[in-house]
Design an enzyme around this catalytic site. Structure first.
Site, short mmCIF file in Angstrom:
data_model
loop_
_atom_site.label_atom_id
_atom_site.label_comp_id
_atom_site.label_asym_id
_atom_site.label_seq_id
_atom_site.Cartn_x
_atom_site.Cartn_y
_atom_site.Cartn_z
CE LYS A 25 0.82 1.24 4.50
NZ LYS A 25 1.53 2.47 4.93
CG LEU A 28 6.20 0.47 0.50
CD1 LEU A 28 7.18 -0.23 -0.45
CD2 LEU A 28 5.29 1.41 -0.29
N GLY A 29 3.63 -1.39 4.21
CA GLY A 29 2.69 -2.32 4.82
C GLY A 29 2.89 -3.77 4.48
CG ASP A 85 -0.74 0.09 8.34
OD1 ASP A 85 -1.46 1.00 8.79
OD2 ASP A 85 0.42 0.28 7.95
#
Length: 299
Positions: free
Chosen positions: A12, A101-102, A138
């Site tokens: 993400k 960026l998860g 997240d």
């Protein structure tokens, strides 16, 4: 013997990230717009008739024991459903770690979704969300993907109309930026008056990610000037928007044309950084891709 099933685990970017203030539980009140992109890890799953959960990975620095969110997600699902099966999982890492960026959160969410399907069990949506939130702030977003608003710790998810993004260039300079220290440094700069003001102005239905930015940038740029250099370089290369994702160290740039985006990617590669030309992934495509592919090897 059934073939293992391979699932993509998408990254993400945070199109915007506002830090509203401090919460009594020690976390921060956030307002962020998430977007899944097609940079992804690959998770290969082989179901077993034993209860054991095992994980291997092609990234030697990644823990594959109970510290890993994949293992924890699988065990939480076993406990919640009472399923009498286990799994062997192989993770092929492509998303940089501690990069905003998860990747780990995505891995955990995909594990929850994929094992429900492969074990033939179904959790109530609220239970799945609760388990996901306990694993990480997240993780709930990655249960649905697409474009979404995250409130609270970022784990209170509301789907948004899909954003039609131009060309996206994602750049990581090779730094690992731990989230905890970033928020602790930021916390020292927050005042109660600012918290009250921001909470009063925070309307969940008013989303203007283009005008908002990322409130963590200044803190990260002070501690890691190279991240600022990446942001400035993407702007100089013609990015219409250049912004840090999450708590860093990755920066994304939005370009109007593929040719300009590819030129920027090449320039960043020449600077010694990791760089990808990526596309956004909508909720519909996200759900379809997470049906998995039967194959013996992760791509």
């Amino acid at each position: 013997m059934p073939m293992p099933v391979v699932f993509p685990s998408f990254a993400k970017i945070n199109l915007s990230l506002e830090v509203i203030g401090r919460r009594p539980d020690g976390y921060h009140e956030l307002r962020t717009v998430f977007q899944t992109i097609d940079l992804c890890d690959w998770l290969e799953i082989d179901i077993t008739d034993e209860l054991a959960i095992s994980l291997t990975c092609d990234e030697p620095t990644l823990a594959c024991d109970e510290r890993n969110l994949v293992v924890r997600a699988a065990r939480e699902l076993q406990a919640a459903t009472g399923v009498r099966q286990g799994a062997r999982l192989y993770l092929r890492k492509r998303i940089p770690m501690q990069a905003g960026l998860g990747g780990g959160s995505s891995n955990a969410a995909v594990t929850l979704l994929a094992l429900q399907r492969l074990w033939g069990v179904t959790l109530p949506a609220a239970t799945c969300q609760r388990i996901a939130a306990a694993l990480g702030a997240d993780v709930p977003f990655f249960l649905t993907g697409g474009t979404a608003l995250g409130l609270g710790r970022g784990d209170d998810i509301t789907p948004l109309p899909e954003v039609s993004l131009p060309v996206i260039v994602v750049v990581n300079p090779g730094l690992a930026v731990p989230t905890g220290p970033v928020f602790r440094r930021l916390n020292a700069g927050l005042t109660d008056a600012e918290t009250v003001r921001k909470l009063a102005a925070c309307l969940p239905n008013r989303v203007d990610w283009l005008a908002t930015g990322n409130d963590l940038e200044a803190t990260v740029f002070d501690a890691f000037p190279l991240v600022r250099e990446v942001r400035d370089r993407l702007s100089a290369l013609g990015a219409q928007v250049a912004r840090m994702s999450g708590s860093g160290s990755t920066v994304f740039g939005l370009f109007g044309e593929v040719q300009a985006g590819e030129a920027a990617r090449q320039a960043c590669l020449n600077a010694g950084w990791q760089a990808w030309l990526v596309s956004s992934v909508s909720r519909e495509v996200y759900v379809e891709r997470l049906k998995g592919t039967k194959t013996g090897l992760a791509p």
